[in-house]
Design an enzyme around this catalytic site. Structure first.
Site, PDB file in Angstrom:
ATOM      1  N   LYS A 113       0.837  -1.198   0.000  1.00  0.00           N
ATOM      2  CA  LYS A 113       0.000   0.000   0.000  1.00  0.00           C
ATOM      3  C   LYS A 113       0.874   1.252   0.000  1.00  0.00           C
ATOM      4  O   LYS A 113       1.623   1.487   0.954  1.00  0.00           O
ATOM      5  CB  LYS A 113      -0.924   0.019   1.226  1.00  0.00           C
ATOM      6  CG  LYS A 113      -1.885   1.199   1.194  1.00  0.00           C
ATOM      7  CD  LYS A 113      -2.888   1.119   2.330  1.00  0.00           C
ATOM      8  CE  LYS A 113      -2.384   1.759   3.596  1.00  0.00           C
ATOM      9  NZ  LYS A 113      -2.229   3.215   3.500  1.00  0.00           N
ATOM     10  N   ASP A 123      -3.187   4.342  -2.174  1.00  0.00           N
ATOM     11  CA  ASP A 123      -4.175   4.780  -1.174  1.00  0.00           C
ATOM     12  C   ASP A 123      -4.164   6.305  -1.069  1.00  0.00           C
ATOM     13  O   ASP A 123      -3.620   6.865  -0.116  1.00  0.00           O
ATOM     14  CB  ASP A 123      -3.797   4.124   0.168  1.00  0.00           C
ATOM     15  CG  ASP A 123      -4.746   4.493   1.291  1.00  0.00           C
ATOM     16  OD1 ASP A 123      -5.884   4.900   1.014  1.00  0.00           O
ATOM     17  OD2 ASP A 123      -4.332   4.352   2.467  1.00  0.00           O
ATOM     18  N   LEU A 124      -4.735   6.966  -2.078  1.00  0.00           N
ATOM     19  CA  LEU A 124      -4.730   8.440  -2.072  1.00  0.00           C
ATOM     20  C   LEU A 124      -6.080   9.016  -1.662  1.00  0.00           C
ATOM     21  O   LEU A 124      -6.214  10.222  -1.499  1.00  0.00           O
ATOM     22  CB  LEU A 124      -4.326   8.984  -3.446  1.00  0.00           C
ATOM     23  CG  LEU A 124      -2.922   8.617  -3.947  1.00  0.00           C
ATOM     24  CD1 LEU A 124      -2.632   9.324  -5.261  1.00  0.00           C
ATOM     25  CD2 LEU A 124      -1.849   8.981  -2.923  1.00  0.00           C
ATOM     26  N   LYS A 125      -7.096   8.171  -1.540  1.00  0.00           N
ATOM     27  CA  LYS A 125      -8.423   8.592  -1.072  1.00  0.00           C
ATOM     28  C   LYS A 125      -8.887   9.865  -1.772  1.00  0.00           C
ATOM     29  O   LYS A 125      -9.058  10.921  -1.152  1.00  0.00           O
ATOM     30  CB  LYS A 125      -8.414   8.817   0.447  1.00  0.00           C
ATOM     31  CG  LYS A 125      -7.960   7.611   1.251  1.00  0.00           C
ATOM     32  CD  LYS A 125      -8.099   7.852   2.739  1.00  0.00           C
ATOM     33  CE  LYS A 125      -7.560   6.716   3.563  1.00  0.00           C
ATOM     34  NZ  LYS A 125      -6.081   6.675   3.655  1.00  0.00           N
ATOM     35  N   ASP A 132     -12.956  15.100  -4.526  1.00  0.00           N
ATOM     36  CA  ASP A 132     -12.991  16.378  -5.252  1.00  0.00           C
ATOM     37  C   ASP A 132     -14.274  16.415  -6.077  1.00  0.00           C
ATOM     38  O   ASP A 132     -15.117  15.525  -5.928  1.00  0.00           O
ATOM     39  CB  ASP A 132     -11.738  16.510  -6.147  1.00  0.00           C
ATOM     40  CG  ASP A 132     -11.290  17.968  -6.274  1.00  0.00           C
ATOM     41  OD1 ASP A 132     -12.143  18.809  -6.586  1.00  0.00           O
ATOM     42  OD2 ASP A 132     -10.106  18.256  -6.059  1.00  0.00           O
ATOM     43  N   PRO A 151     -16.635  15.836  -9.357  1.00  0.00           N
ATOM     44  CA  PRO A 151     -16.627  14.654 -10.224  1.00  0.00           C
ATOM     45  C   PRO A 151     -15.611  14.703 -11.364  1.00  0.00           C
ATOM     46  O   PRO A 151     -14.865  13.736 -11.581  1.00  0.00           O
ATOM     47  CB  PRO A 151     -18.068  14.596 -10.740  1.00  0.00           C
ATOM     48  CG  PRO A 151     -18.876  15.218  -9.643  1.00  0.00           C
ATOM     49  CD  PRO A 151     -18.017  16.309  -9.077  1.00  0.00           C
ATOM     50  N   THR A 200     -12.830  16.412 -11.733  1.00  0.00           N
ATOM     51  CA  THR A 200     -11.441  16.350 -11.267  1.00  0.00           C
ATOM     52  C   THR A 200     -11.107  14.936 -10.791  1.00  0.00           C
ATOM     53  O   THR A 200     -10.003  14.425 -11.026  1.00  0.00           O
ATOM     54  CB  THR A 200     -11.233  17.373 -10.122  1.00  0.00           C
ATOM     55  OG1 THR A 200     -11.608  18.652 -10.605  1.00  0.00           O
ATOM     56  CG2 THR A 200      -9.793  17.411  -9.655  1.00  0.00           C
ATOM     57  N   THR A 203     -10.943   4.423   9.767  1.00  0.00           N
ATOM     58  CA  THR A 203     -10.928   3.596  10.987  1.00  0.00           C
ATOM     59  C   THR A 203     -10.411   4.360  12.210  1.00  0.00           C
ATOM     60  O   THR A 203     -10.483   3.870  13.321  1.00  0.00           O
ATOM     61  CB  THR A 203     -10.075   2.332  10.767  1.00  0.00           C
ATOM     62  OG1 THR A 203      -8.901   2.709  10.065  1.00  0.00           O
ATOM     63  CG2 THR A 203     -10.822   1.296   9.974  1.00  0.00           C
ATOM     64  N   GLN A 244      -5.484   4.224  15.927  1.00  0.00           N
ATOM     65  CA  GLN A 244      -6.674   3.583  15.359  1.00  0.00           C
ATOM     66  C   GLN A 244      -7.693   3.339  16.467  1.00  0.00           C
ATOM     67  O   GLN A 244      -7.342   2.906  17.561  1.00  0.00           O
ATOM     68  CB  GLN A 244      -6.308   2.222  14.719  1.00  0.00           C
ATOM     69  CG  GLN A 244      -5.334   2.323  13.571  1.00  0.00           C
ATOM     70  CD  GLN A 244      -5.990   2.784  12.278  1.00  0.00           C
ATOM     71  OE1 GLN A 244      -7.080   3.333  12.298  1.00  0.00           O
ATOM     72  NE2 GLN A 244      -5.318   2.579  11.170  1.00  0.00           N
ATOM     73  N   ARG A 291       2.006  -0.564  11.022  1.00  0.00           N
ATOM     74  CA  ARG A 291       2.958  -0.538  12.139  1.00  0.00           C
ATOM     75  C   ARG A 291       3.335  -1.892  12.725  1.00  0.00           C
ATOM     76  O   ARG A 291       4.514  -2.121  13.013  1.00  0.00           O
ATOM     77  CB  ARG A 291       2.452   0.422  13.222  1.00  0.00           C
ATOM     78  CG  ARG A 291       2.682   1.875  12.842  1.00  0.00           C
ATOM     79  CD  ARG A 291       1.837   2.837  13.632  1.00  0.00           C
ATOM     80  NE  ARG A 291       0.454   2.828  13.208  1.00  0.00           N
ATOM     81  CZ  ARG A 291      -0.464   3.686  13.643  1.00  0.00           C
ATOM     82  NH1 ARG A 291      -0.142   4.609  14.531  1.00  0.00           N
ATOM     83  NH2 ARG A 291      -1.703   3.634  13.189  1.00  0.00           N
TER      84      ARG A 291
HETATM   85  O1  C5P Z   1      -0.041   1.285  10.973  1.00  0.00           O
HETATM   86  P1  C5P Z   1      -1.457   0.864  10.677  1.00  0.00           P
HETATM   87  O2  C5P Z   1      -1.589  -0.654  10.555  1.00  0.00           O
HETATM   88  O3  C5P Z   1      -2.469   1.471  11.605  1.00  0.00           O
HETATM   89  O4  C5P Z   1      -1.706   1.452   9.215  1.00  0.00           O
HETATM   90  C1  C5P Z   1      -2.963   1.496   8.607  1.00  0.00           C
HETATM   91  C2  C5P Z   1      -2.819   2.122   7.248  1.00  0.00           C
HETATM   92  O5  C5P Z   1      -4.099   2.129   6.633  1.00  0.00           O
HETATM   93  C3  C5P Z   1      -2.324   3.567   7.251  1.00  0.00           C
HETATM   94  O6  C5P Z   1      -1.523   3.725   6.081  1.00  0.00           O
HETATM   95  C4  C5P Z   1      -3.590   4.402   7.123  1.00  0.00           C
HETATM   96  O7  C5P Z   1      -3.393   5.613   6.432  1.00  0.00           O
HETATM   97  C5  C5P Z   1      -4.464   3.474   6.274  1.00  0.00           C
HETATM   98  N1  C5P Z   1      -5.912   3.637   6.398  1.00  0.00           N
HETATM   99  C6  C5P Z   1      -6.586   3.612   7.600  1.00  0.00           C
HETATM  100  N2  C5P Z   1      -7.957   3.766   7.651  1.00  0.00           N
HETATM  101  C7  C5P Z   1      -8.652   3.925   6.523  1.00  0.00           C
HETATM  102  C8  C5P Z   1      -7.973   3.935   5.278  1.00  0.00           C
HETATM  103  C9  C5P Z   1      -6.596   3.795   5.262  1.00  0.00           C
HETATM  104  O8  C5P Z   1      -5.967   3.409   8.627  1.00  0.00           O
HETATM  105  N3  C5P Z   1      -9.966   3.987   6.544  1.00  0.00           N
END
Ligand code: C5P
Length: 229
Positions: free
Chosen positions: A30, A59-61, A64, A66, A68, A118, A187, A208
């Protein structure tokens, strides 16, 4: 269920070092905001040099208007990634526009929609969206399904409900996984592999607990073993 390793280290060199350590494992990688803003496409190219078989989730989420978002989605086609995501709260029109723009490509990446980050607890989420996580995540998932997306990013606790509302084949990808109950960090809604299994999750994202471990390859191996049990 597949494992997606979050490459959230402070430098490209550290991320590449981590990838080299785990290159023999069939995992997704990711590439998130931090890495992509700093290292861009050359980082993606370096990953492919280590092992062209790695699948990459960008994972740029996107969030913006539509047009763009659709332009950005089309630019992502040139990066050679296998999956990317948008925010479902950008709206049905934006998601539909993205999928329409990608329609002519037969090798398009999977497209997922973020439901609720999350890191949100219910109180903060309700403050922002005016509804509970459970209700809103279901609605966002239905919107994404109707717009033709392939799945959603959600917590493991929402996966079962989302699949029953949409389809069993609608992908759920869940961050906030602490495979064996490790420290949650920032989290809020963390889950173990067992919880993810029960909820029929398709992809777990782990950051992590892998990259902060003294031996990341050992952790990856342990997770992959647990995923097939
Ligand atoms: O270190 P950890 O296991 O918490 O990393 C979770 C990864 O998932 C991070 O890169 C975070 O930006 C990403 N993420 C998230 N929740 C979301 C979407 C992505 O934690 N809903």
């Amino acid at each position: 269920m597949e494992l997606c390793v979050a490459l959230d280290l402070p430098t490209m060199e550290e991320n590449l070092d981590l990838i080299e350590k785990i290159q023999q494992y069939p995992v997704w990688l990711k590439v998130g905001l931090r890495s992509y803003i700093r290292d861009g496409k050359p980082f993606i190219d370096e990953i492919k040099k280590i092992n062209p078989e790695f699948k990459i989730f960008l994972d740029l989420k996107l969030y913006d208007i539509p047009n763009t978002m659709a332009d950005a989605a089309e630019s992502i086609m040139g990066l050679g990634v296998d999956m990317f995501n948008v925010h479902a709260s950008a709206g049905r029109k934006a998601m539909t526009e993205v999928m329409k723009r990608l329609e002519p490509y037969d090798n398009r990446p999977l497209v997922l929609a973020v439901t609720a980050l999350t890191s949100f607890d219910n109180e903060e989420f309700t403050h922002v969206y005016g509804e509970t996580i459970a209700n809103k995540a279901d609605q966002f998932a239905k919107d994404a399904h109707e717009a033709g997306l392939d799945g959603v990013v959600c917590s493991a606790y929402e996966s079962a409900s989302i699949k029953s509302l949409t389809s069993d084949t609608f992908i759920t990808l869940t961050p906030g996984i602490r495979p064996f109950g490790e420290d949650a960090g920032d989290q809020e809604r963390v889950a173990t592999i067992d919880v993810a299994h029960e909820a029929n999750v398709d992809f777990i994202v782990v950051g992590r607990p892998i990259y902060k471990a003294p031996n990341p390859a050992d952790v990856v191996e342990k997770i992959l073993v647990a995923l097939v049990q």
